[in-house]
Scaffold this motif. Structure first.
Motif, PDB file in Angstrom:
ATOM      1  N   TRP A   1      -5.976  -3.827   6.651  1.00  0.00           N
ATOM      2  CA  TRP A   1      -7.230  -3.988   5.928  1.00  0.00           C
ATOM      3  C   TRP A   1      -8.232  -2.966   6.469  1.00  0.00           C
ATOM      4  CZ3 TRP A   1      -6.922  -6.947   1.806  1.00  0.00           C
ATOM      5  CH2 TRP A   1      -6.128  -8.104   1.800  1.00  0.00           C
ATOM      6  N   PHE A   2      -8.874  -2.214   5.602  1.00  0.00           N
ATOM      7  CA  PHE A   2      -9.937  -1.301   6.003  1.00  0.00           C
ATOM      8  C   PHE A   2     -10.766  -0.965   4.766  1.00  0.00           C
ATOM      9  CE2 PHE A   2      -7.001   1.436   4.061  1.00  0.00           C
ATOM     10  CZ  PHE A   2      -7.436   2.752   4.015  1.00  0.00           C
ATOM     11  N   ASP A   3     -11.982  -0.514   4.970  1.00  0.00           N
ATOM     12  CA  ASP A   3     -12.871  -0.184   3.862  1.00  0.00           C
ATOM     13  C   ASP A   3     -12.854   1.333   3.673  1.00  0.00           C
ATOM     14  OD1 ASP A   3     -14.812   0.024   1.946  1.00  0.00           O
ATOM     15  OD2 ASP A   3     -16.465  -0.680   3.212  1.00  0.00           O
ATOM     16  N   TYR A   4     -11.982   1.808   2.792  1.00  0.00           N
ATOM     17  CA  TYR A   4     -11.815   3.259   2.662  1.00  0.00           C
ATOM     18  C   TYR A   4     -12.927   3.915   1.840  1.00  0.00           C
ATOM     19  CZ  TYR A   4     -10.350   3.546  -2.250  1.00  0.00           C
ATOM     20  OH  TYR A   4     -10.333   3.537  -3.620  1.00  0.00           O
ATOM     21  N   ASN A   5     -13.615   3.142   0.975  1.00  0.00           N
ATOM     22  CA  ASN A   5     -14.618   3.737   0.094  1.00  0.00           C
ATOM     23  C   ASN A   5     -16.042   3.286   0.402  1.00  0.00           C
ATOM     24  OD1 ASN A   5     -14.259   1.124  -0.761  1.00  0.00           O
ATOM     25  ND2 ASN A   5     -14.046   1.603  -2.932  1.00  0.00           N
ATOM     26  N   ASN A   6     -16.253   2.648   1.549  1.00  0.00           N
ATOM     27  CA  ASN A   6     -17.594   2.298   2.040  1.00  0.00           C
ATOM     28  C   ASN A   6     -18.391   1.427   1.067  1.00  0.00           C
ATOM     29  OD1 ASN A   6     -16.996   3.782   4.278  1.00  0.00           O
ATOM     30  ND2 ASN A   6     -18.590   5.321   4.015  1.00  0.00           N
ATOM     31  N   ASP A   7     -17.706   0.513   0.365  1.00  0.00           N
ATOM     32  CA  ASP A   7     -18.425  -0.389  -0.531  1.00  0.00           C
ATOM     33  C   ASP A   7     -18.618  -1.776   0.071  1.00  0.00           C
ATOM     34  OD1 ASP A   7     -15.879  -1.461  -0.678  1.00  0.00           O
ATOM     35  OD2 ASP A   7     -15.738  -1.373  -2.867  1.00  0.00           O
ATOM     36  N   GLY A   8     -18.209  -1.956   1.325  1.00  0.00           N
ATOM     37  CA  GLY A   8     -18.392  -3.235   1.996  1.00  0.00           C
ATOM     38  C   GLY A   8     -17.288  -4.232   1.759  1.00  0.00           C
ATOM     39  N   HIS A   9     -16.277  -3.892   0.948  1.00  0.00           N
ATOM     40  CA  HIS A   9     -15.137  -4.778   0.687  1.00  0.00           C
ATOM     41  C   HIS A   9     -13.907  -4.262   1.424  1.00  0.00           C
ATOM     42  CE1 HIS A   9     -17.507  -6.794  -2.299  1.00  0.00           C
ATOM     43  NE2 HIS A   9     -17.524  -5.773  -3.119  1.00  0.00           N
ATOM     44  N   LEU A  10     -13.078  -5.179   1.906  1.00  0.00           N
ATOM     45  CA  LEU A  10     -11.840  -4.792   2.575  1.00  0.00           C
ATOM     46  C   LEU A  10     -10.798  -4.363   1.549  1.00  0.00           C
ATOM     47  CD1 LEU A  10     -11.191  -7.394   5.424  1.00  0.00           C
ATOM     48  CD2 LEU A  10     -12.002  -5.043   5.623  1.00  0.00           C
ATOM     49  N   ASP A  11     -10.333  -3.131   1.683  1.00  0.00           N
ATOM     50  CA  ASP A  11      -9.248  -2.613   0.866  1.00  0.00           C
ATOM     51  C   ASP A  11      -7.936  -2.763   1.645  1.00  0.00           C
ATOM     52  OD1 ASP A  11     -11.216  -1.617  -1.079  1.00  0.00           O
ATOM     53  OD2 ASP A  11     -11.699  -0.178   0.494  1.00  0.00           O
ATOM     54  N   LEU A  12      -6.814  -2.553   0.963  1.00  0.00           N
ATOM     55  CA  LEU A  12      -5.513  -2.798   1.584  1.00  0.00           C
ATOM     56  C   LEU A  12      -4.602  -1.588   1.421  1.00  0.00           C
ATOM     57  CD1 LEU A  12      -3.529  -4.861   2.926  1.00  0.00           C
ATOM     58  CD2 LEU A  12      -2.797  -5.461   0.599  1.00  0.00           C
ATOM     59  N   LEU A  13      -4.015  -1.152   2.520  1.00  0.00           N
ATOM     60  CA  LEU A  13      -2.933  -0.173   2.484  1.00  0.00           C
ATOM     61  C   LEU A  13      -1.639  -0.903   2.821  1.00  0.00           C
ATOM     62  CD1 LEU A  13      -1.925   2.784   2.306  1.00  0.00           C
ATOM     63  CD2 LEU A  13      -2.317   2.945   4.774  1.00  0.00           C
ATOM     64  N   MET A  14      -0.634  -0.771   1.960  1.00  0.00           N
ATOM     65  CA  MET A  14       0.654  -1.429   2.157  1.00  0.00           C
ATOM     66  C   MET A  14       1.760  -0.373   2.086  1.00  0.00           C
ATOM     67  SD  MET A  14       2.488  -4.219   2.614  1.00  0.00           S
ATOM     68  CE  MET A  14       1.548  -5.684   2.153  1.00  0.00           C
ATOM     69  N   PRO A  15       2.144   0.227   3.213  1.00  0.00           N
ATOM     70  CA  PRO A  15       3.231   1.205   3.219  1.00  0.00           C
ATOM     71  C   PRO A  15       4.550   0.574   3.649  1.00  0.00           C
ATOM     72  CG  PRO A  15       1.996   1.366   5.257  1.00  0.00           C
ATOM     73  CD  PRO A  15       1.435   0.178   4.505  1.00  0.00           C
ATOM     74  N   GLY A  16       5.650   1.164   3.238  1.00  0.00           N
ATOM     75  CA  GLY A  16       6.961   0.669   3.628  1.00  0.00           C
ATOM     76  C   GLY A  16       8.016   1.067   2.620  1.00  0.00           C
ATOM     77  N   LEU A  17       8.967   0.160   2.351  1.00  0.00           N
ATOM     78  CA  LEU A  17      10.095   0.416   1.465  1.00  0.00           C
ATOM     79  C   LEU A  17      10.150  -0.647   0.368  1.00  0.00           C
ATOM     80  CD1 LEU A  17      12.800   1.178   4.174  1.00  0.00           C
ATOM     81  CD2 LEU A  17      11.744   2.846   2.647  1.00  0.00           C
ATOM     82  N   SER A  18      10.294  -0.220  -0.877  1.00  0.00           N
ATOM     83  CA  SER A  18      10.441  -1.195  -1.962  1.00  0.00           C
ATOM     84  C   SER A  18      11.840  -1.787  -2.002  1.00  0.00           C
ATOM     85  CB  SER A  18      10.117  -0.543  -3.304  1.00  0.00           C
ATOM     86  OG  SER A  18      11.021   0.529  -3.576  1.00  0.00           O
ATOM     87  N   ASN A  19      12.808  -1.125  -1.349  1.00  0.00           N
ATOM     88  CA  ASN A  19      14.188  -1.592  -1.282  1.00  0.00           C
ATOM     89  C   ASN A  19      14.549  -1.835   0.177  1.00  0.00           C
ATOM     90  OD1 ASN A  19      16.922  -2.074  -1.400  1.00  0.00           O
ATOM     91  ND2 ASN A  19      17.468  -0.079  -2.268  1.00  0.00           N
ATOM     92  N   HIS A  20      14.887  -3.074   0.508  1.00  0.00           N
ATOM     93  CA  HIS A  20      15.215  -3.415   1.887  1.00  0.00           C
ATOM     94  C   HIS A  20      16.425  -2.632   2.396  1.00  0.00           C
ATOM     95  CE1 HIS A  20      16.274  -5.912   5.386  1.00  0.00           C
ATOM     96  NE2 HIS A  20      15.025  -6.312   5.355  1.00  0.00           N
ATOM     97  N   ASN A  21      17.309  -2.192   1.501  1.00  0.00           N
ATOM     98  CA  ASN A  21      18.527  -1.476   1.886  1.00  0.00           C
ATOM     99  C   ASN A  21      18.419   0.029   1.625  1.00  0.00           C
ATOM    100  OD1 ASN A  21      19.969  -3.695   2.821  1.00  0.00           O
ATOM    101  ND2 ASN A  21      20.644  -4.235   0.761  1.00  0.00           N
TER     102      ASN A  21
END
Length: 656
Positions: free
Chosen positions: A116-136
């Motif tokens: 969670w971090f505020d990337y656009n300075n609007d006071g709301h928590l934004d979300l970055l979700m990196p990883g893999l869409s396929n577990h395999n």
């Protein structure tokens, strides 16, 4: 308030050795919440439980702004399908239970590292979700499905009907990475912070870059990366080319972790990175921020760690954060858990290399669980002597910790330990806002679930052992601005605050600034400006000293504020002030003197003389000063006098 069904897990009885809170009991007691979820479970999932996940990272935060910590994590759920990747988003009911959210529009990612971090300075928590869409996911030479490596960025558009709403951001500029295909990796391979002090939160990421691999003449050497991204006005991210001395990339890493923290106290965020590098061995690096957009490598070699997580946290309340290592030293394949003490002046000293049991798959969380002012450590890992293990390391001071939990001696009886969970996520947050840090954990388990996965929450019930609930620290005072019009920068200072448990030198600070005619604001740590509620469960790059310098983009009227954060991760209310950029003198403030780490701080509007005496009354230093700054001195007590032509102030000052 709902009545909770609790199974008592009494955990650790230690005597608080710290003199910071005389008489405060050291006993800590946790209670397993037997039915932590109030919404119905889908077919295959345990009733009234969090959905299980095996190798997931997790993020606690307050995206809907209601002053309660919500939760997001993502990985496969073996109770439904052994390969399906599933996202779990839970909203806090405020009474120690949570409800599963629907209709959030968030996509899942396996082996993820949500933040969670505020990337656009609007006071709301934004979300970055990196990883893999396929577990395999796997490398298939020219037929690799690169689209399975994802980096979803979601903009928080505000809360509706008690739930935050999100929109996925396209063309954000973040190159998708992942940190490994097994559970024994660190789950803090993404960090956020304003490394260049331009008022926008930047990103640091480590892991495999499959896109780079397919383009490289040596694909086996091209997949490991450590990328620094500059936030461009909250619109997109731009990778910093050759950040190492301005002419080379950082050493690529995977199977490890990264941190953005001010390690040397100069006000600029440095980098710690650990993992499995191009040398095919464990590697650990510290990169010092040069203050010009580039970094320099630490000259002394640090012990390498991979297949685990490393963190930065001040363990001895001296304003110098330590490096905490947990993972595998692959040169010998040995497991480790140890610290590097921060000695100042960019020097580190390794401690406790053989003192504590080593772990791989290590995940950690930090905070004061027993209100003695010292930072304790929650750790889950796969031990050197034991299998799956979750422990609390209770800080006794002087880098001595008492371990209790699975496999360790229990003074209360046979139920005196956490469930044996490793390779996943371990967090400490105050779930029910009662002034005690609670525990949440998810991962690969030994016992407790037939599928080998478990997700649990334990409320901290130390009040029943006589421990007094934590209260917010005092609000900072004597706010002052020193504005450099030519450089377009301002240095903001304040006096050190106090707290009932955390000593002054252990307190951290949060800072915000906003133009009065704008709805944009920059915060070092996301927090509610009205209540002071810290809106993230994992606090990154809080300020260790009583000053902060940042760019001022344009002339005009500004509002700024600062709050105190204690070792239980609780924030005070904000102290606020105004100033006008574009003129040389911005505020009228009386003469001020204060002690800080390694220096005496001063503030004055006009030219002044600073004279420092020892306690025998002998002058040992004198300097002509103006504005705000500091005079470096060895640790000790001094008498200082700050004098102008019209006034003078004298104070006894303690230098740490």
């Amino acid at each position: 308030m709902k009545s909770l069904s609790l199974s008592i897990i009494s955990l650790l009885a230690v005597t608080a050795l710290s003199a910071q809170t005389p008489g405060a009991p050291g006993n800590v007691k946790f209670q397993l919440v037997k039915s932590p979820v109030t919404t119905a479970s889908s077919t295959g999932n345990p009733a009234n439980q969090f959905y299980h996940a095996t190798y997931s990272g997790a993020a606690w935060g307050d995206p809907d702004g209601d002053g309660r910590m919500d939760l997001v994590y993502s990985d496969r759920n073996s109770h439904v399908n052994s390969q399906t990747v599933q996202i779990s988003y839970y909203i806090n009911n405020g009474d120690g239970t949570m409800r599963r959210a629907a209709g959030h529009g968030l996509d899942p990612a396996a082996f993820s590292c949500p933040i969670w971090f505020d990337y656009n300075n609007d006071g709301h928590l934004d979300l970055l979700m990196p990883g893999l869409s396929n577990h395999n996911h796997q490398w298939r030479d020219g037929d690799t499905k690169l689209e399975e490596v994802v980096a979803h960025l979601y903009k928080n558009t505000g809360a509706e009907n008690g739930q935050a709403k999100f929109e996925e951001v396209a063309n954000h500029g973040i190159r998708p990475l992942y940190n490994g295909l097994q559970g024994g990796k660190g789950h803090n391979w993404v960090a956020s912070g304003d490394f260049d002090k331009d008022g926008w939160t930047d990103l640091l990421m480590a892991g495999f870059d499959e896109n780079a691999r397919i383009e490289s003449e040596h694909p086996e050497e091209a997949v490991r990366a450590l990328y620094l991204y500059r936030n461009i006005n909250g619109e997109r991210f731009e990778m910093v080319a050759n950040p190492l001395n301005g002419n080379a990339p950082f050493n690529g890493m995977t199977d490890g972790s990264v941190m953005l923290e001010d390690l040397d106290g100069d006000g600029w965020l440095d980098i710690m990175a650990t993992g499995y590098g191009h040398t095919r061995t464990s590697e650990s690096y510290v990169y010092w921020n040069n203050g010009d957009g580039t970094f320099s490598a630490h000259t002394e070699k640090l012990r390498g760690i991979a297949n685990g997580s490393c963190y930065v946290r001040d363990l001895n309340n001296d304003q110098l954060p330590e490096l905490v290592f947990g993972g595998v030293y692959m040169n010998t394949n040995g497991k480790n858990f140890f610290f590097y003490q921060n000695l100042g002046n960019r020097k580190f000293q390794i401690l406790d290399i053989e003192k504590y049991e080593g772990y791989d798959g290590t995940q950690m969380a930090f905070g004061d669980v027993n209100q003695d002012g010292l930072v304790d450590i929650l750790l889950g890992g796969h031990g050197a002597s034991h299998e799956h293990t979750t422990v609390v390391y209770v800080n006794q001071g002087d880098f001595n910790f008492t371990a209790t939990g699975a496999h360790y001696a229990d003074v209360f009886g046979k139920l005196g330990h956490f469930s044996r969970i490793t390779h996943g996520a371990h967090h400490m947050v105050d779930v029910n806002a009662d002034g005690f840090l609670d525990v949440w954990m998810s991962g690969w388990c030994n016992g407790g679930c037939g599928q080998g996965c478990l997700t649990e929450m334990y409320l901290n019930n130390s009040a029943s052992k006589g421990v007094v609930a934590n209260v917010a620290p005092a609000v900072p005072t004597n706010l002052y601005v020193d504005y450099d019009k030519a450089a377009g920068r301002a240095t903001f200072t304040w006096d050190a605050a106090t707290d009932d448990n955390t000593p002054a030198a252990g307190l951290r600070y949060n800072f915000y600034i906003k133009a009065k005619d704008s709805d944009k604001l920059f915060e070092v740590v996301p927090a509610d400006l009205t209540t002071g509620y810290v809106k993230v469960g994992t606090i990154q790059n809080a300020i260790n000293k009583c000053s902060y310098t940042t760019s001022i983009p344009a002339a005009g009227d500004y509002e700024w504020g600062v709050q105190t954060i204690d070792n239980a991760n609780t924030g005070s209310l904000f102290a606020t002030a105004n100033f006008t950029a574009g003129i040389e003198s911005v505020e009228t403030t009386p003469l001020r003197l204060w002690g800080t780490f390694g220096a005496i701080g001063y503030g004055c509007n006009d030219e002044a003389t600073l004279t420092v005496y020892n306690l025998s009354g002998i002058a040992i230093a004198s300097a002509s000063v103006a504005g705000a700054g500091s005079l470096e001195l060895p640790a000790g007590l001094y008498i200082a006098t700050l004098s102008t032509a019209d006034s003078s102030v004298t104070a006894k000052v303690s230098v740490k």
